[in-house]
Write a protein that holds these residues in place. Structure first.
Motif, PDB file in Angstrom:
ATOM      1  N   PRO A 150       0.802  -1.231   0.000  1.00 36.38           N
ATOM      2  CA  PRO A 150       0.000   0.000   0.000  1.00 36.38           C
ATOM      3  C   PRO A 150       0.834   1.279   0.000  1.00 36.38           C
ATOM      4  CG  PRO A 150      -0.921  -1.591   1.530  1.00 36.38           C
ATOM      5  CD  PRO A 150       0.385  -2.151   1.077  1.00 36.38           C
ATOM      6  N   ALA A 151       1.954   1.292   0.728  1.00 36.75           N
ATOM      7  CA  ALA A 151       2.748   2.518   0.808  1.00 36.75           C
ATOM      8  C   ALA A 151       3.282   2.916  -0.564  1.00 36.75           C
ATOM      9  CB  ALA A 151       3.906   2.319   1.790  1.00 36.75           C
ATOM     10  N   LEU A 152       3.781   1.959  -1.332  1.00 32.57           N
ATOM     11  CA  LEU A 152       4.280   2.255  -2.678  1.00 32.57           C
ATOM     12  C   LEU A 152       3.145   2.698  -3.593  1.00 32.57           C
ATOM     13  CD1 LEU A 152       6.820  -0.669  -3.243  1.00 32.57           C
ATOM     14  CD2 LEU A 152       7.326   1.719  -2.699  1.00 32.57           C
ATOM     15  N   ARG A 211       1.964   6.205  -2.760  1.00 34.02           N
ATOM     16  CA  ARG A 211       2.914   7.225  -3.187  1.00 34.02           C
ATOM     17  C   ARG A 211       2.830   7.441  -4.693  1.00 34.02           C
ATOM     18  NH1 ARG A 211       9.450   7.486  -1.947  1.00 34.02           N
ATOM     19  NH2 ARG A 211       9.724   9.657  -2.619  1.00 34.02           N
ATOM     20  N   ALA A 212       2.648   6.359  -5.448  1.00 36.34           N
ATOM     21  CA  ALA A 212       2.511   6.479  -6.899  1.00 36.34           C
ATOM     22  C   ALA A 212       1.254   7.268  -7.251  1.00 36.34           C
ATOM     23  CB  ALA A 212       2.474   5.095  -7.535  1.00 36.34           C
ATOM     24  N   VAL A 213       0.183   7.035  -6.500  1.00 38.67           N
ATOM     25  CA  VAL A 213      -1.060   7.765  -6.753  1.00 38.67           C
ATOM     26  C   VAL A 213      -0.862   9.257  -6.477  1.00 38.67           C
ATOM     27  CG1 VAL A 213      -3.430   8.125  -5.919  1.00 38.67           C
ATOM     28  CG2 VAL A 213      -2.586   5.800  -6.363  1.00 38.67           C
ATOM     29  N   ARG A 214      -0.194   9.602  -5.361  1.00 38.09           N
ATOM     30  CA  ARG A 214       0.026  11.018  -5.035  1.00 38.09           C
ATOM     31  C   ARG A 214       0.864  11.711  -6.107  1.00 38.09           C
ATOM     32  NH1 ARG A 214       1.070   8.866   0.108  1.00 38.09           N
ATOM     33  NH2 ARG A 214       3.330   9.231  -0.166  1.00 38.09           N
ATOM     34  N   GLY A 256      -6.295   3.211   8.868  1.00 45.08           N
ATOM     35  CA  GLY A 256      -5.116   3.197   8.017  1.00 45.08           C
ATOM     36  C   GLY A 256      -5.251   2.227   6.861  1.00 45.08           C
ATOM     37  N   GLY A 257      -4.249   2.247   5.999  1.00 46.82           N
ATOM     38  CA  GLY A 257      -4.299   1.402   4.806  1.00 46.82           C
ATOM     39  C   GLY A 257      -3.064   0.540   4.660  1.00 46.82           C
ATOM     40  N   SER A 258      -2.519   0.077   5.798  1.00 41.89           N
ATOM     41  CA  SER A 258      -1.349  -0.796   5.717  1.00 41.89           C
ATOM     42  C   SER A 258      -1.733  -2.103   5.047  1.00 41.89           C
ATOM     43  CB  SER A 258      -0.791  -1.066   7.111  1.00 41.89           C
ATOM     44  OG  SER A 258      -1.685  -1.885   7.849  1.00 41.89           O
ATOM     45  N   ARG A 259      -0.737  -2.825   4.581  1.00 39.15           N
ATOM     46  CA  ARG A 259      -1.007  -4.100   3.906  1.00 39.15           C
ATOM     47  C   ARG A 259      -1.700  -5.083   4.845  1.00 39.15           C
ATOM     48  NH1 ARG A 259      -0.330  -7.387  -0.156  1.00 39.15           N
ATOM     49  NH2 ARG A 259       0.545  -9.475   0.034  1.00 39.15           N
ATOM     50  N   VAL A 260      -1.298  -5.097   6.124  1.00 42.38           N
ATOM     51  CA  VAL A 260      -1.921  -6.022   7.076  1.00 42.38           C
ATOM     52  C   VAL A 260      -3.403  -5.711   7.221  1.00 42.38           C
ATOM     53  CG1 VAL A 260      -2.003  -6.717   9.497  1.00 42.38           C
ATOM     54  CG2 VAL A 260       0.208  -6.478   8.343  1.00 42.38           C
TER      55      VAL A 260
END
Length: 878
Positions: free
Chosen positions: A347-349, A352-355, A856-860
């Motif tokens: 999700p973090a990657l 960031r790509a979306v932003r 939040g939107g972490s992978r877990v």
């Protein structure tokens, strides 16, 4: 005395210094006399047996000197020096100097031809442990230097040069590399030769490596810096594994290339396929070149797209960082690269790509905007909404139903037919048996054929024994179990047939207490070999080996065993062989076989009849647990407390007659299990264990719980599961241990075991899930390794079984409120989502709803939400 006799005396005496003086004084006739006799004499010596061959190796330097001085053509001398018996002299530099002194009067062309031939005959060095330049390198190098010839194209010569320099540095004999006479010829070849990488990087406690020295020579101007940079670049272009390229990556960094020296186009083209280590270097250099204006917009777009397309997250991150630093005018090249990240499962990657994409939207043309819209359908609702606001409507990607593979269990390879003759046995031994089934086949043939015609067997096997046995009358080199290696034990069985007197000497030398405790199953296998050796040393034989397997699992067919017992004609069988045969019987047999066995007149016959009538042994009680153990620290004399998994086996009942008296004591050693004390248990022969008790898998698994964690050979699991008998907590525990092995190949064996059990409908899924959770909580298992195995098993078609495992493993593994999730839990939950979807299950997992409800939107959290949705709806995989 004639010249030949004088040469032989000095060779056999090992007086090489005097031999050189003698050979120097020979004229043409003396050399010819030696040349005529020498090859035949060596052949005779080698043919006299193993002791003579060792003597030849000890005197190899003398044979080499005589051949170099007296044989005629350069081709003949090169072939002589490269004979297997004459390679590997203890002082290669002394050997080379002496040979050079003996051939100094040969014609120039002859010595040049010899140099070329010796270089071409060099073989790439396979190094293990200590640096060494390889056999024959010193003489070849000395001839090259003496004649000043160009070195033939030989990777082995280049690698030998690098290793020789490394070896000298390691032993304190290092000389100034700048003065090395081969330096100028060798440096350009380092970048193309195979086998040099490890030598270049070898350090082993020394402060410098050869890479350090080359960089220093470039700084001093002794070696052209441009030559090194171009060499590194050409090596990068040639490709290879990361380990092969690592020294050249280090050298490039040490040289500090100027921007103008960076091959920008080549580096960009390598980014998609190069090893990760090289990609990291090239990305850094390209960003440096870009900052200096040396990367145009087209190449920049190609580079960032290559980085964001890579599987490694660190390279995707590097691509995103590079895009973030770029001017908005590069939006046309940046947006397609950002779109490839939308499918990332991190999700973090992805966020960031979306932003970045949203920020670049006002600067993009329609082609780039369309590229973003096409990939944005892969995004979750929230990020997809932000893309729609900036780029226009996005069609959600169609949700294709998952399809599971067809579950197929891999069968064990079949057994070859029995060996029918002594000549066939000799050929089989020549092929060097490796697997337990191969040893069993050879052992059974040796016993049966020796009973029929012992002299013929001894005659057929003597050449094999003489070519393989290492100094049979000297057992002093056998220590720490070396003498009990199965290959050595088989050779000792052969020796007992070929030469009982010699065999008894070895047995007497090896009698005594073992230096450390060994596993009971290891001792049991060894006991079978020992009783065969003892019988053959006594001059006696037996008509058949009862325990020779008839099935790939190690089982012995009950009817065949009864027939073998009948061949004994009332004689009692070998004790360990008989017990092994009983343990290899299937769990069920025809009642008529018990009646037939009852007609046998031996005491063993009565035991066999009772075994067949009652269905063998009652299954014991088996279990395991994780518990603290106090052990001596391997780094000090202090005691420390460690957590380990240990099993227990308790017989369910006491054996009744007629089984009790002959079987109670030997079975007690196998059918009970105590925790290993002192150092952790270790076994070197785990591959033998499944065939010892193929009808009692859970008992065998308990033994493996004690020894597999330190022994590490998880391939035993793939054989274990093909047997018979109950499966439970011990089997689950040892498979879980195998799933956590540090090596991928060993984890693959655990996956194979899981797939086999799943295909046979025998997987103890709940026990396995509990075992995984227990070992994870104890810190004895790494989550990412378990996840990789379960993912492989799901892909093989065992999704329902994996879901059952995870349904038991996840509740204890999910974080409590306020607790941080375990590293890698998101990947495990992703496997659970796939397994649950394919299985179409509905479930209520404790702790899942609370985890899915976290902010939040972490992978877990994201995967927990997906899993909660799947198990709530009972989705079907179609």
């Amino acid at each position: 005395m004639n010249p030949w006799q004088e040469v032989v005396e000095r060779i056999e005496a090992g007086d090489n210094k005097d031999l050189v003086e003698l050979l120097r004084g020979f004229g043409e006739l003396g050399r010819r006399a030696v040349a005529v006799q020498l090859p035949g004499y060596l052949a005779d010596r080698v043919g006299q047996g193993w002791e003579a061959r060792w003597e030849v190796r000890d005197r190899a330097a003398g044979f080499r000197l005589a051949g170099a001085a007296c044989l005629g053509g350069a081709a003949q001398v090169a072939a002589w020096l490269n004979r297997r018996e004459l390679r590997g002299v203890s002082a290669p530099e002394t050997d080379a100097a002496r040979i050079l002194s003996l051939i100094e009067d040969r014609p120039v062309k002859w010595r040049e031809e010899l140099a070329v031939r010796l270089v071409r005959r060099l073989r790439p060095l396979t190094r293990r442990g200590w640096p060494r330049s390889g056999e024959g390198w010193e003489l070849a190098a000395a001839l090259v230097l003496e004649r000043g010839v160009d070195v033939p194209d030989s990777d082995a010569f280049v690698a030998g040069w690098a290793w020789r320099l490394t070896e000298r540095r390691q032993t304190g004999e290092a000389q100034d590399l700048a003065q090395d006479p081969l330096l100028d010829q060798m440096v350009p070849r380092l970048f193309h030769a195979q086998g040099v990488a490890e030598a270049l990087a070898w350090e082993n406690g020394r402060s410098t490596t050869m890479i350090d020295e080359l960089a220093a020579l470039a700084a001093a101007g002794r070696v052209r810096r441009r030559t090194l940079l171009e060499g590194c670049a050409s090596r990068f272009m040639a490709g290879g594994e990361g380990g092969e390229l690592a020294p050249f990556v280090t050298l490039w960094r040490r040289l500090g290339a100027e921007v103008a020296e960076i091959p920008v186009l080549d580096f960009v083209r390598l980014l998609p396929s190069a090893p990760s280590l090289l990609v990291e270097l090239m990305a850094e250099e390209l960003r440096r070149a870009d900052a200096a204006g040396a990367v145009d917009d087209e190449l920049w777009a190609e580079a960032v797209q290559a980085l964001t397309f890579r599987a490694e997250k660190k390279h995707v991150t590097a691509g995103l960082r590079w895009i973030a630093e770029a001017a908005p005018s590069r939006a046309e090249g940046a947006l397609p690269a950002l779109a490839t990240v939308f499918g990332q499962d991190t999700p973090a990657l992805r966020d960031r790509a979306v932003r970045l994409a949203v920020a670049l939207a006002p600067h993009a043309g329609e082609p780039a905007r369309e590229a973003v819209r096409q990939e944005a359908g892969l995004l979750p609702d929230g990020p997809r909404g932000r893309i729609e606001a900036a780029f226009g409507e996005v069609a959600a990607a169609p949700c294709e139903p998952l399809a599971g593979a067809v579950l197929i269990a891999r069968a064990l390879p079949g057994l070859p037919p029995p060996i029918a003759s002594a000549a066939e046995l000799a050929a089989w031994l020549e092929a060097e048996p490796a697997a337990p089934a191969q040893f069993e086949r050879a052992l059974a043939a040796l016993v049966e054929l020796s009973h029929r015609d012992r002299r013929a067997v001894a005659r057929a096997l003597r050449p094999w024994l003489e070519s393989r046995w290492w100094r049979p009358l000297d057992a002093n080199g056998h220590f720490f179990g070396l003498a009990e290696n199965h290959g050595v034990l088989l050779a000792r069985c052969v020796l007992a047939v070929v030469s009982p007197d010699h065999s008894r000497v070895i047995t007497a030398q090896l009698t005594g207490e073992r230096p450390f405790a060994e596993p009971p199953l290891t001792l049991f296998v060894r006991r079978r070999f020992h009783e065969i050796i003892e019988r053959l040393e006594a001059g006696a034989t037996v008509p058949v080996l009862l325990a020779a397997p008839t099935a790939p699992t190690g089982h012995v067919d009950a009817e065949i065993l009864v027939t073998r017992m009948e061949l004994l004609d009332g004689a009692e069988p070998l004790e360990a062989d008989f017990l092994q045969a009983l343990l290899r019987l299937p769990r069920r047999s025809e009642p008529a076989l018990a009646v037939r066995a009852g007609r046998l007149t031996s005491r063993a016959g009565a035991v066999l009849a009772a075994w067949l009538r009652d269905g063998g042994l009652p299954d014991p009680v088996v279990g395991w647990a994780v518990e603290p153990v106090r052990r001596r620290s391997p780094y000090s004399s202090l005691m420390e407390e460690v957590v380990e998994a240990h099993a227990r086996v308790e017989p369910a009942t006491t054996l009744a007659e007629p089984l009790a008296e002959p079987l109670a004591e030997p079975l007690g050693e196998l059918w009970a299990l105590e925790r290993t004390t002192g150092y952790p248990g270790y076994a070197h022969d785990l591959e033998w264990w499944p065939s010892i008790m193929p009808s009692h898998r859970e008992v065998l698994a308990a033994h493996l719980v004690e020894y597999l964690p330190t022994s590490g050979d998880t391939e035993v699991l793939a054989a274990l599961v093909h047997g018979e008998g109950p499966l439970g907590a011990a089997t689950a525990g040892v498979i879980a241990v195998g799933m956590g092995h540090e090596r991928r190949r060993q984890r693959a064996a655990a996956a194979d075991a899981l797939i086999t059990l799943a295909a046979r409908g025998q997987l103890p899924a709940a026990d396995l899930g509990a075992a995984v959770a227990t070992l994870l909580q104890a810190g004895l298992l790494k989550l990412n390794r378990v996840t990789a195995v379960l993912e492989e098993v799901v892909m093989a078609g065992a999704h329902a079984e994996v879901w059952s495992v995870l349904a038991a493993a996840l509740p204890p593994t999910l974080p409590s409120p306020g607790q941080r999730p375990a590293a890698g839990l998101g990947d495990l939950l992703a496997v659970a989502v796939r397994a649950a979807t394919l299985s179409g299950v509905s479930a209520d997992l404790e702790g899942l709803a609370e985890l899915a409800a976290r902010k939040g939107g972490s992978r877990v959290v994201e995967q927990a939400r997906s899993l909660a949705q799947v198990v709530a709806s009972g989705a079907s995989g179609g």
